[in-house]
Design a protein around this motif. Structure first.
Motif, PDB file in Angstrom:
ATOM      1  N   LEU A 173     -11.805 -18.032   1.935  1.00  0.00           N
ATOM      2  CA  LEU A 173     -10.934 -16.852   2.000  1.00  0.00           C
ATOM      3  C   LEU A 173     -10.895 -16.269   3.410  1.00  0.00           C
ATOM      4  O   LEU A 173      -9.835 -15.849   3.892  1.00  0.00           O
ATOM      5  N   GLY A 174     -12.049 -16.250   4.084  1.00  0.00           N
ATOM      6  CA  GLY A 174     -12.101 -15.733   5.446  1.00  0.00           C
ATOM      7  C   GLY A 174     -11.226 -16.537   6.391  1.00  0.00           C
ATOM      8  O   GLY A 174     -10.523 -15.971   7.241  1.00  0.00           O
ATOM      9  N   ILE A 175     -11.262 -17.863   6.265  1.00  0.00           N
ATOM     10  CA  ILE A 175     -10.405 -18.719   7.092  1.00  0.00           C
ATOM     11  C   ILE A 175      -8.930 -18.438   6.805  1.00  0.00           C
ATOM     12  O   ILE A 175      -8.106 -18.346   7.730  1.00  0.00           O
ATOM     13  N   TRP A 176      -8.594 -18.272   5.521  1.00  0.00           N
ATOM     14  CA  TRP A 176      -7.203 -18.029   5.143  1.00  0.00           C
ATOM     15  C   TRP A 176      -6.708 -16.700   5.698  1.00  0.00           C
ATOM     16  O   TRP A 176      -5.608 -16.622   6.267  1.00  0.00           O
ATOM     17  N   PHE A 177      -7.513 -15.657   5.546  1.00  0.00           N
ATOM     18  CA  PHE A 177      -7.100 -14.346   6.069  1.00  0.00           C
ATOM     19  C   PHE A 177      -6.963 -14.380   7.587  1.00  0.00           C
ATOM     20  O   PHE A 177      -6.036 -13.775   8.150  1.00  0.00           O
ATOM     21  N   ALA A 178      -7.856 -15.081   8.270  1.00  0.00           N
ATOM     22  CA  ALA A 178      -7.755 -15.186   9.728  1.00  0.00           C
ATOM     23  C   ALA A 178      -6.488 -15.934  10.122  1.00  0.00           C
ATOM     24  O   ALA A 178      -5.819 -15.579  11.107  1.00  0.00           O
ATOM     25  N   ALA A 179      -6.144 -16.961   9.347  1.00  0.00           N
ATOM     26  CA  ALA A 179      -4.975 -17.780   9.665  1.00  0.00           C
ATOM     27  C   ALA A 179      -3.673 -17.000   9.540  1.00  0.00           C
ATOM     28  O   ALA A 179      -2.707 -17.273  10.272  1.00  0.00           O
ATOM     29  N   ALA A 184      -8.900  -7.768   9.354  1.00  0.00           N
ATOM     30  CA  ALA A 184      -9.837  -6.860   8.698  1.00  0.00           C
ATOM     31  C   ALA A 184     -10.492  -7.519   7.490  1.00  0.00           C
ATOM     32  O   ALA A 184     -11.724  -7.459   7.320  1.00  0.00           O
ATOM     33  N   TYR A 185      -9.685  -8.168   6.652  1.00  0.00           N
ATOM     34  CA  TYR A 185     -10.250  -8.814   5.466  1.00  0.00           C
ATOM     35  C   TYR A 185     -11.019 -10.082   5.837  1.00  0.00           C
ATOM     36  O   TYR A 185     -11.984 -10.447   5.154  1.00  0.00           O
ATOM     37  N   SER A 186     -10.617 -10.725   6.914  1.00  0.00           N
ATOM     38  CA  SER A 186     -11.383 -11.875   7.390  1.00  0.00           C
ATOM     39  C   SER A 186     -12.752 -11.436   7.879  1.00  0.00           C
ATOM     40  O   SER A 186     -13.758 -12.128   7.660  1.00  0.00           O
ATOM     41  N   VAL A 187     -12.811 -10.277   8.528  1.00  0.00           N
ATOM     42  CA  VAL A 187     -14.101  -9.727   8.977  1.00  0.00           C
ATOM     43  C   VAL A 187     -15.007  -9.451   7.791  1.00  0.00           C
ATOM     44  O   VAL A 187     -16.209  -9.766   7.813  1.00  0.00           O
ATOM     45  N   VAL A 188     -14.457  -8.861   6.727  1.00  0.00           N
ATOM     46  CA  VAL A 188     -15.245  -8.592   5.524  1.00  0.00           C
ATOM     47  C   VAL A 188     -15.792  -9.893   4.938  1.00  0.00           C
ATOM     48  O   VAL A 188     -16.973 -10.000   4.584  1.00  0.00           O
ATOM     49  N   ALA A 189     -14.918 -10.904   4.843  1.00  0.00           N
ATOM     50  CA  ALA A 189     -15.326 -12.182   4.258  1.00  0.00           C
ATOM     51  C   ALA A 189     -16.410 -12.856   5.096  1.00  0.00           C
ATOM     52  O   ALA A 189     -17.429 -13.316   4.567  1.00  0.00           O
ATOM     53  N   ASP A 214     -29.545  -7.328  -8.888  1.00  0.00           N
ATOM     54  CA  ASP A 214     -28.214  -6.812  -9.208  1.00  0.00           C
ATOM     55  C   ASP A 214     -27.547  -6.210  -7.976  1.00  0.00           C
ATOM     56  O   ASP A 214     -26.316  -6.239  -7.857  1.00  0.00           O
ATOM     57  N   THR A 215     -28.366  -5.685  -7.059  1.00  0.00           N
ATOM     58  CA  THR A 215     -27.818  -5.120  -5.831  1.00  0.00           C
ATOM     59  C   THR A 215     -26.953  -6.140  -5.113  1.00  0.00           C
ATOM     60  O   THR A 215     -25.827  -5.860  -4.701  1.00  0.00           O
ATOM     61  N   GLY A 216     -27.474  -7.360  -4.980  1.00  0.00           N
ATOM     62  CA  GLY A 216     -26.744  -8.392  -4.267  1.00  0.00           C
ATOM     63  C   GLY A 216     -25.601  -8.992  -5.059  1.00  0.00           C
ATOM     64  O   GLY A 216     -24.482  -9.135  -4.553  1.00  0.00           O
ATOM     65  N   SER A 217     -25.861  -9.354  -6.322  1.00  0.00           N
ATOM     66  CA  SER A 217     -24.829 -10.041  -7.106  1.00  0.00           C
ATOM     67  C   SER A 217     -23.633  -9.137  -7.382  1.00  0.00           C
ATOM     68  O   SER A 217     -22.478  -9.595  -7.376  1.00  0.00           O
ATOM     69  N   LEU A 218     -23.862  -7.847  -7.619  1.00  0.00           N
ATOM     70  CA  LEU A 218     -22.751  -6.929  -7.858  1.00  0.00           C
ATOM     71  C   LEU A 218     -21.930  -6.701  -6.591  1.00  0.00           C
ATOM     72  O   LEU A 218     -20.695  -6.602  -6.638  1.00  0.00           O
ATOM     73  N   VAL A 219     -22.607  -6.614  -5.453  1.00  0.00           N
ATOM     74  CA  VAL A 219     -21.899  -6.451  -4.178  1.00  0.00           C
ATOM     75  C   VAL A 219     -21.046  -7.682  -3.882  1.00  0.00           C
ATOM     76  O   VAL A 219     -19.865  -7.570  -3.514  1.00  0.00           O
ATOM     77  N   ILE A 220     -21.622  -8.882  -4.073  1.00  0.00           N
ATOM     78  CA  ILE A 220     -20.861 -10.114  -3.834  1.00  0.00           C
ATOM     79  C   ILE A 220     -19.650 -10.175  -4.756  1.00  0.00           C
ATOM     80  O   ILE A 220     -18.524 -10.450  -4.323  1.00  0.00           O
ATOM     81  N   GLY A 221     -19.868  -9.926  -6.047  1.00  0.00           N
ATOM     82  CA  GLY A 221     -18.772  -9.998  -7.012  1.00  0.00           C
ATOM     83  C   GLY A 221     -17.659  -9.020  -6.699  1.00  0.00           C
ATOM     84  O   GLY A 221     -16.468  -9.352  -6.820  1.00  0.00           O
ATOM     85  N   THR A 222     -18.022  -7.816  -6.278  1.00  0.00           N
ATOM     86  CA  THR A 222     -17.011  -6.808  -5.951  1.00  0.00           C
ATOM     87  C   THR A 222     -16.197  -7.226  -4.730  1.00  0.00           C
ATOM     88  O   THR A 222     -14.961  -7.140  -4.729  1.00  0.00           O
ATOM     89  N   ILE A 223     -16.877  -7.691  -3.688  1.00  0.00           N
ATOM     90  CA  ILE A 223     -16.178  -8.107  -2.469  1.00  0.00           C
ATOM     91  C   ILE A 223     -15.269  -9.300  -2.751  1.00  0.00           C
ATOM     92  O   ILE A 223     -14.110  -9.335  -2.318  1.00  0.00           O
ATOM     93  N   VAL A 224     -15.772 -10.279  -3.485  1.00  0.00           N
ATOM     94  CA  VAL A 224     -14.952 -11.446  -3.820  1.00  0.00           C
ATOM     95  C   VAL A 224     -13.740 -11.033  -4.644  1.00  0.00           C
ATOM     96  O   VAL A 224     -12.624 -11.523  -4.409  1.00  0.00           O
ATOM     97  N   SER A 225     -13.920 -10.130  -5.603  1.00  0.00           N
ATOM     98  CA  SER A 225     -12.786  -9.704  -6.441  1.00  0.00           C
ATOM     99  C   SER A 225     -11.706  -9.031  -5.607  1.00  0.00           C
ATOM    100  O   SER A 225     -10.506  -9.267  -5.811  1.00  0.00           O
ATOM    101  N   VAL A 226     -12.102  -8.197  -4.639  1.00  0.00           N
ATOM    102  CA  VAL A 226     -11.133  -7.542  -3.759  1.00  0.00           C
ATOM    103  C   VAL A 226     -10.358  -8.576  -2.948  1.00  0.00           C
ATOM    104  O   VAL A 226      -9.124  -8.530  -2.852  1.00  0.00           O
ATOM    105  N   LEU A 227     -11.080  -9.522  -2.358  1.00  0.00           N
ATOM    106  CA  LEU A 227     -10.432 -10.515  -1.503  1.00  0.00           C
ATOM    107  C   LEU A 227      -9.544 -11.462  -2.306  1.00  0.00           C
ATOM    108  O   LEU A 227      -8.503 -11.919  -1.809  1.00  0.00           O
ATOM    109  N   VAL A 228      -9.939 -11.766  -3.540  1.00  0.00           N
ATOM    110  CA  VAL A 228      -9.097 -12.615  -4.386  1.00  0.00           C
ATOM    111  C   VAL A 228      -7.782 -11.893  -4.726  1.00  0.00           C
ATOM    112  O   VAL A 228      -6.699 -12.506  -4.679  1.00  0.00           O
ATOM    113  N   LEU A 229      -7.857 -10.619  -5.056  1.00  0.00           N
ATOM    114  CA  LEU A 229      -6.644  -9.854  -5.342  1.00  0.00           C
ATOM    115  C   LEU A 229      -5.734  -9.798  -4.120  1.00  0.00           C
ATOM    116  O   LEU A 229      -4.509  -9.965  -4.216  1.00  0.00           O
TER     117      LEU A 229
END
Length: 378
Positions: A173-179, A184-189, A214-229
């Motif tokens: 996703l980071g490569i795609w957003f950069a391309a 901004a979203y590439s930086v997050v990824a 849960d601290t890590g897995s919930l943060v990862i899941g939230t960030i991935v869900s935002v970037l997928v949308l």
């Protein structure tokens, strides 16, 4: 492009340098996960790796996002902060499922309503190509965020798996957003990718020194869900001839997170069919099947990441040649068939092992009986 590389390096450095300190502090203060019936570790292990992941992501994103941070990203970071605090509280003092769900709903609302990151169309899925009513768009987007977030939370069952699968999807996703110049979203990824890469050094490579919790897995899941949308919606705005535009965008998005997504759905369905609560823990996840078959955590993680990558390559190769509903059916069929064959193989191996143990126990009993008979005769 330099910003995303610097973001990944910064997040990696922050996570890598803070993890040993957090491990030492947690062990000293006895803030760790003791071994249990469903645990794979044999010694107390801290579950605060998500703290270092979050710090790396948050600082790197704030520092390397070019220009002033726009309102959309501010609400995304606020949502990530909310889910981080929820996970941290749960790792320190367990929260009830209802409170965790409320926190996830608050997080999803910040993303969907305030940041206005949402599914505006199904993009041809189920023959729906036009815009959705606003209320339906809101509900479906919140549901998507909840599903993806919990999928990563539930796939975090063996060392390195959630982090590796998250790193794979975030890198792509980071490569795609950069391309497409969405820096901004590439930086997050890339920030999240860098932090996860550092975490794997202390989690996947034996001896395991820390879990993400849960601290890590919930943060990862939230960030991935935002970037997928964002991937789904920004893809629709690209010209038809653009190299980076995908035709079956919904199927491609699902494939990026296919292992955690479909494994969670499969486990929930099988639990309901068996008359159990879909949230009741068991050992039916695909990573448990691999472990029960005899693979180590590192090998099981490697197999699942490789499978996810192969599925992504397959879908990207076929998405312009195959109707997207057929492509989704092919994806589901492959995952279902592979999981079924693995389940059968694991059950056969368990049965063979139980037969062997029974035979060894019988041989031991016969040996004892013969010795007793021999002593009686003498």
């Amino acid at each position: 492009m330099p910003n995303v590389i610097f973001a990944a390096v910064t997040a990696f450095a922050i996570a890598y340098l803070t993890l040993p300190t957090v491990i030492g502090f947690a062990l000293k203060k006895r803030i760790y996960t003791p071994p249990g019936d469903r645990s794979s570790h044999s010694r107390p292990t801290p579950s605060l790796g998500g703290l270092c992941i979050f710090c790396g992501v948050f600082i790197a994103t704030l520092f390397w996002t070019p220009g002033p941070i726009h309102a959309e990203l501010k609400f995304v970071l606020l949502a990530v902060l909310v889910i981080f605090l929820t996970g941290l509280r749960d790792d320190l003092v367990p929260l009830s499922a209802q409170k965790k769900l409320l926190a996830q709903l608050l997080t999803a609302t910040l993303i969907v309503y305030f940041a206005d990151i949402r599914l505006e169309s199904l993009h041809g899925m189920f023959s729906w190509s036009g815009p959705m009513p606003y209320e339906l768009s809101m509900l479906l987007s919140v549901f998507t965020i909840l599903v993806v977030t919990n999928a990563f939370n539930l796939i975090d069952g063996i060392n390195g798996l959630a982090a590796s699968l998250g790193a794979l999807s975030l890198l792509l996703l980071g490569i795609w957003f950069a391309a497409i110049d969405q820096v901004a979203y590439s930086v997050v990824a890339f920030s999240t990718f860098g932090a996860l890469f550092a975490f794997l050094r202390f989690n996947l490579i034996p001896p395991t020194r820390i879990f993400m919790g849960d601290t890590g897995s919930l943060v990862i899941g939230t960030i991935v869900s935002v970037l997928v949308l964002e991937f789904i919606e920004l893809n629709a705005g690209l010209p038809a001839a653009d190299f980076w535009r995908t035709e079956a965008v919904a199927v491609v998005a699902m494939t990026l997170i296919s292992i955690p997504l479909f494994d969670t759905l499969r486990v929930f369905v099988t639990r309901i069919i068996r008359g159990n609560s879909p949230f009741m823990p068991d050992r039916r996840h695909i990573h448990h099947l691999l472990i029960d078959y005899g693979y180590s955590h590192a090998k099981a993680t490697g197999i699942l990441v490789a499978c996810n990558l192969l599925l992504i390559v397959m879908v990207l190769a076929l998405q312009g040649r195959m109707e997207q509903h057929l492509l989704l059916l092919l994806l589901l069929s492959l995952i279902s068939a592979a999981t079924y064959m693995l389940h059968r193989a694991t059950m056969r191996k368990k049965a063979a092992l139980q037969t062997l143990l029974a035979e060894e126990e019988l041989d031991a009993m016969n040996t004892v009986w013969l010795n007793e008979e021999y002593q009686h005769l003498n």
